[in-house]
Design a protein around this motif. Structure first.
Motif, PDB file in Angstrom:
ATOM      1  N   GLU A 230     -22.995 -11.018  -0.510  1.00 42.52           N
ATOM      2  CA  GLU A 230     -24.170 -10.799  -1.358  1.00 42.52           C
ATOM      3  C   GLU A 230     -24.391 -12.010  -2.279  1.00 42.52           C
ATOM      4  O   GLU A 230     -25.527 -12.419  -2.510  1.00 42.52           O
ATOM      5  CB  GLU A 230     -24.009  -9.542  -2.210  1.00 42.52           C
ATOM      6  CG  GLU A 230     -24.175  -8.251  -1.430  1.00 42.52           C
ATOM      7  CD  GLU A 230     -24.022  -7.019  -2.320  1.00 42.52           C
ATOM      8  OE1 GLU A 230     -24.104  -7.143  -3.569  1.00 42.52           O
ATOM      9  OE2 GLU A 230     -23.811  -5.935  -1.762  1.00 42.52           O
ATOM     10  N   ALA A 231     -23.306 -12.576  -2.778  1.00 47.90           N
ATOM     11  CA  ALA A 231     -23.415 -13.745  -3.661  1.00 47.90           C
ATOM     12  C   ALA A 231     -24.008 -14.933  -2.916  1.00 47.90           C
ATOM     13  O   ALA A 231     -24.898 -15.622  -3.434  1.00 47.90           O
ATOM     14  CB  ALA A 231     -22.041 -14.108  -4.224  1.00 47.90           C
ATOM     15  N   VAL A 232     -23.541 -15.159  -1.697  1.00 48.64           N
ATOM     16  CA  VAL A 232     -24.047 -16.271  -0.884  1.00 48.64           C
ATOM     17  C   VAL A 232     -25.543 -16.075  -0.616  1.00 48.64           C
ATOM     18  O   VAL A 232     -26.330 -17.022  -0.678  1.00 48.64           O
ATOM     19  CB  VAL A 232     -23.251 -16.393   0.436  1.00 48.64           C
ATOM     20  CG1 VAL A 232     -23.927 -17.344   1.411  1.00 48.64           C
ATOM     21  CG2 VAL A 232     -21.820 -16.850   0.144  1.00 48.64           C
ATOM     22  N   ASP A 233     -25.946 -14.836  -0.335  1.00 52.10           N
ATOM     23  CA  ASP A 233     -27.361 -14.537  -0.059  1.00 52.10           C
ATOM     24  C   ASP A 233     -28.222 -14.650  -1.317  1.00 52.10           C
ATOM     25  O   ASP A 233     -29.356 -15.124  -1.258  1.00 52.10           O
ATOM     26  CB  ASP A 233     -27.503 -13.134   0.539  1.00 52.10           C
ATOM     27  CG  ASP A 233     -26.877 -13.027   1.936  1.00 52.10           C
ATOM     28  OD1 ASP A 233     -26.632 -14.082   2.560  1.00 52.10           O
ATOM     29  OD2 ASP A 233     -26.629 -11.892   2.392  1.00 52.10           O
ATOM     30  N   LEU A 234     -27.697 -14.191  -2.458  1.00 54.09           N
ATOM     31  CA  LEU A 234     -28.471 -14.178  -3.698  1.00 54.09           C
ATOM     32  C   LEU A 234     -28.569 -15.545  -4.371  1.00 54.09           C
ATOM     33  O   LEU A 234     -29.572 -15.848  -5.008  1.00 54.09           O
ATOM     34  CB  LEU A 234     -27.820 -13.214  -4.692  1.00 54.09           C
ATOM     35  CG  LEU A 234     -28.363 -11.802  -4.793  1.00 54.09           C
ATOM     36  CD1 LEU A 234     -27.530 -10.984  -5.772  1.00 54.09           C
ATOM     37  CD2 LEU A 234     -29.821 -11.802  -5.209  1.00 54.09           C
ATOM     38  N   TYR A 235     -27.533 -16.353  -4.240  1.00 55.06           N
ATOM     39  CA  TYR A 235     -27.478 -17.613  -4.991  1.00 55.06           C
ATOM     40  C   TYR A 235     -28.751 -18.452  -4.852  1.00 55.06           C
ATOM     41  O   TYR A 235     -29.344 -18.845  -5.857  1.00 55.06           O
ATOM     42  CB  TYR A 235     -26.226 -18.430  -4.619  1.00 55.06           C
ATOM     43  CG  TYR A 235     -26.027 -19.573  -5.571  1.00 55.06           C
ATOM     44  CD1 TYR A 235     -25.226 -19.427  -6.697  1.00 55.06           C
ATOM     45  CD2 TYR A 235     -26.695 -20.791  -5.396  1.00 55.06           C
ATOM     46  CE1 TYR A 235     -25.076 -20.459  -7.612  1.00 55.06           C
ATOM     47  CE2 TYR A 235     -26.555 -21.818  -6.309  1.00 55.06           C
ATOM     48  CZ  TYR A 235     -25.747 -21.651  -7.415  1.00 55.06           C
ATOM     49  OH  TYR A 235     -25.606 -22.667  -8.318  1.00 55.06           O
ATOM     50  N   PRO A 236     -29.222 -18.730  -3.617  1.00 56.83           N
ATOM     51  CA  PRO A 236     -30.418 -19.585  -3.508  1.00 56.83           C
ATOM     52  C   PRO A 236     -31.691 -18.923  -4.031  1.00 56.83           C
ATOM     53  O   PRO A 236     -32.643 -19.617  -4.398  1.00 56.83           O
ATOM     54  CB  PRO A 236     -30.532 -19.870  -2.007  1.00 56.83           C
ATOM     55  CG  PRO A 236     -29.652 -18.897  -1.332  1.00 56.83           C
ATOM     56  CD  PRO A 236     -28.644 -18.412  -2.327  1.00 56.83           C
ATOM     57  N   GLN A 237     -31.693 -17.606  -4.111  1.00 56.63           N
ATOM     58  CA  GLN A 237     -32.882 -16.907  -4.613  1.00 56.63           C
ATOM     59  C   GLN A 237     -33.005 -17.029  -6.131  1.00 56.63           C
ATOM     60  O   GLN A 237     -34.107 -17.131  -6.660  1.00 56.63           O
ATOM     61  CB  GLN A 237     -32.830 -15.423  -4.232  1.00 56.63           C
ATOM     62  CG  GLN A 237     -32.897 -15.163  -2.743  1.00 56.63           C
ATOM     63  CD  GLN A 237     -32.682 -13.692  -2.421  1.00 56.63           C
ATOM     64  OE1 GLN A 237     -33.087 -12.814  -3.164  1.00 56.63           O
ATOM     65  NE2 GLN A 237     -32.022 -13.425  -1.302  1.00 56.63           N
ATOM     66  N   ILE A 238     -31.865 -17.006  -6.824  1.00 54.93           N
ATOM     67  CA  ILE A 238     -31.935 -16.999  -8.292  1.00 54.93           C
ATOM     68  C   ILE A 238     -31.455 -18.303  -8.931  1.00 54.93           C
ATOM     69  O   ILE A 238     -31.777 -18.567 -10.075  1.00 54.93           O
ATOM     70  CB  ILE A 238     -31.158 -15.805  -8.887  1.00 54.93           C
ATOM     71  CG1 ILE A 238     -29.686 -15.839  -8.486  1.00 54.93           C
ATOM     72  CG2 ILE A 238     -31.804 -14.499  -8.499  1.00 54.93           C
ATOM     73  CD1 ILE A 238     -28.855 -14.740  -9.107  1.00 54.93           C
ATOM     74  N   LEU A 239     -30.701 -19.122  -8.187  1.00 50.70           N
ATOM     75  CA  LEU A 239     -30.138 -20.366  -8.711  1.00 50.70           C
ATOM     76  C   LEU A 239     -29.608 -20.179 -10.136  1.00 50.70           C
ATOM     77  O   LEU A 239     -30.115 -20.755 -11.100  1.00 50.70           O
ATOM     78  CB  LEU A 239     -31.178 -21.493  -8.658  1.00 50.70           C
ATOM     79  CG  LEU A 239     -31.644 -21.868  -7.252  1.00 50.70           C
ATOM     80  CD1 LEU A 239     -32.790 -22.875  -7.300  1.00 50.70           C
ATOM     81  CD2 LEU A 239     -30.497 -22.393  -6.401  1.00 50.70           C
ATOM     82  N   PRO A 240     -28.570 -19.357 -10.274  1.00 53.42           N
ATOM     83  CA  PRO A 240     -28.059 -19.029 -11.607  1.00 53.42           C
ATOM     84  C   PRO A 240     -27.459 -20.235 -12.321  1.00 53.42           C
ATOM     85  O   PRO A 240     -26.970 -21.170 -11.694  1.00 53.42           O
ATOM     86  CB  PRO A 240     -26.975 -17.977 -11.317  1.00 53.42           C
ATOM     87  CG  PRO A 240     -26.527 -18.280  -9.925  1.00 53.42           C
ATOM     88  CD  PRO A 240     -27.756 -18.777  -9.206  1.00 53.42           C
ATOM     89  N   ASP A 241     -27.497 -20.171 -13.655  1.00 57.48           N
ATOM     90  CA  ASP A 241     -26.877 -21.211 -14.465  1.00 57.48           C
ATOM     91  C   ASP A 241     -25.358 -21.144 -14.364  1.00 57.48           C
ATOM     92  O   ASP A 241     -24.675 -22.161 -14.485  1.00 57.48           O
ATOM     93  CB  ASP A 241     -27.293 -21.052 -15.936  1.00 57.48           C
ATOM     94  CG  ASP A 241     -28.784 -21.254 -16.102  1.00 57.48           C
ATOM     95  OD1 ASP A 241     -29.239 -22.403 -15.981  1.00 57.48           O
ATOM     96  OD2 ASP A 241     -29.493 -20.259 -16.339  1.00 57.48           O
ATOM     97  N   ILE A 242     -24.845 -19.931 -14.165  1.00 59.91           N
ATOM     98  CA  ILE A 242     -23.399 -19.733 -14.110  1.00 59.91           C
ATOM     99  C   ILE A 242     -23.109 -18.552 -13.189  1.00 59.91           C
ATOM    100  O   ILE A 242     -23.938 -17.655 -13.047  1.00 59.91           O
ATOM    101  CB  ILE A 242     -22.819 -19.512 -15.530  1.00 59.91           C
ATOM    102  CG1 ILE A 242     -21.320 -19.805 -15.588  1.00 59.91           C
ATOM    103  CG2 ILE A 242     -23.102 -18.139 -16.065  1.00 59.91           C
ATOM    104  CD1 ILE A 242     -21.001 -21.047 -16.335  1.00 59.91           C
ATOM    105  N   VAL A 243     -21.938 -18.568 -12.550  1.00 61.32           N
ATOM    106  CA  VAL A 243     -21.504 -17.481 -11.671  1.00 61.32           C
ATOM    107  C   VAL A 243     -20.096 -17.087 -12.080  1.00 61.32           C
ATOM    108  O   VAL A 243     -19.244 -17.954 -12.295  1.00 61.32           O
ATOM    109  CB  VAL A 243     -21.478 -17.937 -10.183  1.00 61.32           C
ATOM    110  CG1 VAL A 243     -20.972 -16.816  -9.279  1.00 61.32           C
ATOM    111  CG2 VAL A 243     -22.844 -18.433  -9.732  1.00 61.32           C
ATOM    112  N   THR A 244     -19.850 -15.772 -12.200  1.00 56.25           N
ATOM    113  CA  THR A 244     -18.463 -15.301 -12.301  1.00 56.25           C
ATOM    114  C   THR A 244     -18.141 -14.668 -10.955  1.00 56.25           C
ATOM    115  O   THR A 244     -18.892 -13.837 -10.459  1.00 56.25           O
ATOM    116  CB  THR A 244     -18.249 -14.295 -13.446  1.00 56.25           C
ATOM    117  OG1 THR A 244     -19.007 -13.122 -13.215  1.00 56.25           O
ATOM    118  CG2 THR A 244     -18.617 -14.913 -14.790  1.00 56.25           C
ATOM    119  N   MET A 245     -17.037 -15.083 -10.350  1.00 58.64           N
ATOM    120  CA  MET A 245     -16.719 -14.708  -8.977  1.00 58.64           C
ATOM    121  C   MET A 245     -15.309 -14.135  -8.892  1.00 58.64           C
ATOM    122  O   MET A 245     -14.332 -14.849  -9.126  1.00 58.64           O
ATOM    123  CB  MET A 245     -16.825 -15.956  -8.096  1.00 58.64           C
ATOM    124  CG  MET A 245     -16.537 -15.744  -6.631  1.00 58.64           C
ATOM    125  SD  MET A 245     -17.945 -15.132  -5.697  1.00 58.64           S
ATOM    126  CE  MET A 245     -19.053 -16.544  -5.723  1.00 58.64           C
TER     127      MET A 245
END
Length: 119
Positions: free
Chosen positions: A36-51
């Motif tokens: 889900e993170a891989v799919d969502l990342y390009p849609q929202i281009l977050p400033d930061i990610v906690t993984m």
């Protein structure tokens, strides 16, 4: 408004970390596994990610391996349990920017976030 992508399979952790970021004024997006993170990342281009590292379907480490080659500036903080040092080293080698060990409080997380965002 800065954005964060909180990636964790545990509802408690997603809620706790998400609430910390909401208090700091972030727009919070949630993923329950690495895919889900891989799919969502390009849609929202977050400033930061906690993984989170250990998740079903796709681990946090595998998600880092897929996100960072396409987004080398991705600011990913790995959330780790004690005893996962080897995986943390590997995640950092693949481009994660930092890590924090559970249990942690909002002050500890905020220090890591502020350091990565140069705040």
């Amino acid at each position: 408004m800065p954005t964060v992508l909180v990636v964790d399979d545990a509802l408690f952790m997603r809620t706790a970390v998400g609430n910390m970021f909401k208090e700091w004024g972030y727009d919070v997006h949630i993923a329950t596994n690495g895919k889900e993170a891989v799919d969502l990342y390009p849609q929202i281009l977050p400033d930061i990610v906690t993984m989170d590292i250990t998740m079903p379907i796709m681990s946090g480490l595998d998600a880092v391996k897929q996100i960072v080659p396409n987004y080398p500036d991705a600011k990913i903080i790995m959330i780790t349990a004690l005893g996962q040092q080897r995986i943390i080293v590997e995640a950092l080698e693949y481009g994660a920017k930092d890590f924090i060990t559970k249990p942690f409080d909002s002050t500890q997380l905020k220090m890591v976030v502020d350091k990565l965002l140069d705040l």
